[in-house]
Design a protein around this motif. Structure first.
Motif, PDB file in Angstrom:
ATOM      1  N   SER A 117       0.839  -1.203   0.000  1.00 17.99           N
ATOM      2  CA  SER A 117       0.000   0.000   0.000  1.00 17.99           C
ATOM      3  C   SER A 117       0.871   1.249   0.000  1.00 17.99           C
ATOM      4  O   SER A 117       1.665   1.448   0.925  1.00 17.99           O
ATOM      5  N   GLY A 137      -8.832  -9.292  -9.007  1.00 18.29           N
ATOM      6  CA  GLY A 137      -7.437  -9.005  -9.297  1.00 18.29           C
ATOM      7  C   GLY A 137      -6.825  -9.743 -10.460  1.00 18.29           C
ATOM      8  O   GLY A 137      -5.640  -9.566 -10.745  1.00 18.29           O
ATOM      9  N   GLY A 177      -3.612  -0.616  -8.125  1.00 19.63           N
ATOM     10  CA  GLY A 177      -4.999  -1.062  -8.141  1.00 19.63           C
ATOM     11  C   GLY A 177      -5.742  -0.525  -6.933  1.00 19.63           C
ATOM     12  O   GLY A 177      -5.221  -0.549  -5.815  1.00 19.63           O
ATOM     13  N   CYS A 178      -6.946  -0.015  -7.165  1.00 18.46           N
ATOM     14  CA  CYS A 178      -7.784   0.506  -6.085  1.00 18.46           C
ATOM     15  C   CYS A 178      -9.025  -0.364  -5.956  1.00 18.46           C
ATOM     16  O   CYS A 178      -9.723  -0.604  -6.951  1.00 18.46           O
ATOM     17  N   VAL A 196      -9.532  -7.547  -2.249  1.00 18.76           N
ATOM     18  CA  VAL A 196      -8.133  -7.245  -1.936  1.00 18.76           C
ATOM     19  C   VAL A 196      -7.412  -8.506  -1.490  1.00 18.76           C
ATOM     20  O   VAL A 196      -6.282  -8.790  -1.921  1.00 18.76           O
ATOM     21  N   LEU A 253      -6.685 -10.702  -4.438  1.00 20.12           N
ATOM     22  CA  LEU A 253      -5.567 -10.175  -5.214  1.00 20.12           C
ATOM     23  C   LEU A 253      -4.234 -10.516  -4.563  1.00 20.12           C
ATOM     24  O   LEU A 253      -3.289 -10.936  -5.238  1.00 20.12           O
ATOM     25  N   VAL A 312      -1.190  -1.564  -4.087  1.00 18.12           N
ATOM     26  CA  VAL A 312      -2.598  -1.803  -3.780  1.00 18.12           C
ATOM     27  C   VAL A 312      -3.113  -0.733  -2.823  1.00 18.12           C
ATOM     28  O   VAL A 312      -2.546  -0.535  -1.737  1.00 18.12           O
TER      29      VAL A 312
END
Length: 234
Positions: A40, A76, A93-94, A101, A104, A118
């Motif tokens: 992140s 994802g 990626g959001c 999440v 992914l 991410v």
């Protein structure tokens, strides 16, 4: 009368949709606890960037590689596929849905790709702190259709989302949209050009580097026809 509101408080932003789904599997909980913080980018959330200062994209991947953005990556599969195919590109990626999440993160481990970041939240948070013209390509694949007419303002293809997207995209950058909802196509064709994009192509033929996602497979099983649109930031 004196206005006693605290002007330093962040502006309220509506969010529609789910953040949590079914109970996560033990392995998915491990992915979230061990991998998410590392992947992140810093400075996106208001907690670690209360002043909403612009962040340097080079700090996300450690160099000045091109940056791509996927809005709402679902499970994802497209995100990991593109990262593996384009290792010299950094892709952010959001996705606010935490189950997606977790899925992914498992795929990232399996594919061993290292050029992904991410953001487990609203894409607007990221677009708010990226520099102008810093995104070289963006993807919107099978977004929530919000089929009821009164909910159409919740769709991504509205000025509230498209304006910030246009700001962060470079001139000539490509914006791809895939959907199986005819009315979403209609709204996309109307609103995206208004935000500063030019339609380059549309139809039933996917891009050469496309991978069919679980949402597309569901649409095909249920008899809906995929539609692919490409725009260029003007």
């Amino acid at each position: 009368m004196t206005d006693t509101r605290d002007t330093d408080q962040p502006e309220w932003r509506n969010f529609y949709g789910r953040r949590h789904g079914k109970t996560l599997r033990p392995s998915q909980k491990i992915y979230l606890s061990e991998d998410l913080a590392t992947l992140s980018p810093a400075g996106i959330t208001r907690e670690d960037n209360p002043d909403r200062a612009i962040i340097d994209p080079a700090a996300i991947f450690g160099d000045d590689r091109p940056v791509w953005l996927e809005v709402g990556f679902g499970g994802g599969e497209h995100l990991v596929h593109m990262a593996a195919r384009y290792p010299d590109v950094g892709i952010v990626g959001c996705e606010p849905f935490i189950n997606g999440v977790a899925m992914l993160l498992g795929k990232i481990r399996a594919a061993a790709v290292t050029n992904l970041a991410v953001h487990p939240g609203d894409a607007r948070d990221l677009m708010e702190v990226l520099p102008e013209g810093s995104v070289a390509r963006a993807f919107l694949n099978y977004p929530d259709p919000w089929p009821k007419r009164r909910h159409h303002r919740r769709r991504f293809v509205t000025a509230e989302h498209l304006g910030p997207l246009a700001r962060v995209m470079a001139r000539g950058a490509e914006f791809r949209v895939a959907t199986d909802i005819p009315d979403y196509v209609r709204q996309t064709l109307r609103e995206v050009p208004r935000a500063g994009f030019v339609l380059r192509s549309q139809g039933g033929t996917a891009w050469d580097d496309w991978i069919s996602t679980r949402y597309e497979q569901k649409a095909l099983r249920e008899g809906r026809v995929p539609h692919y649109l490409s725009f260029v930031r003007s």
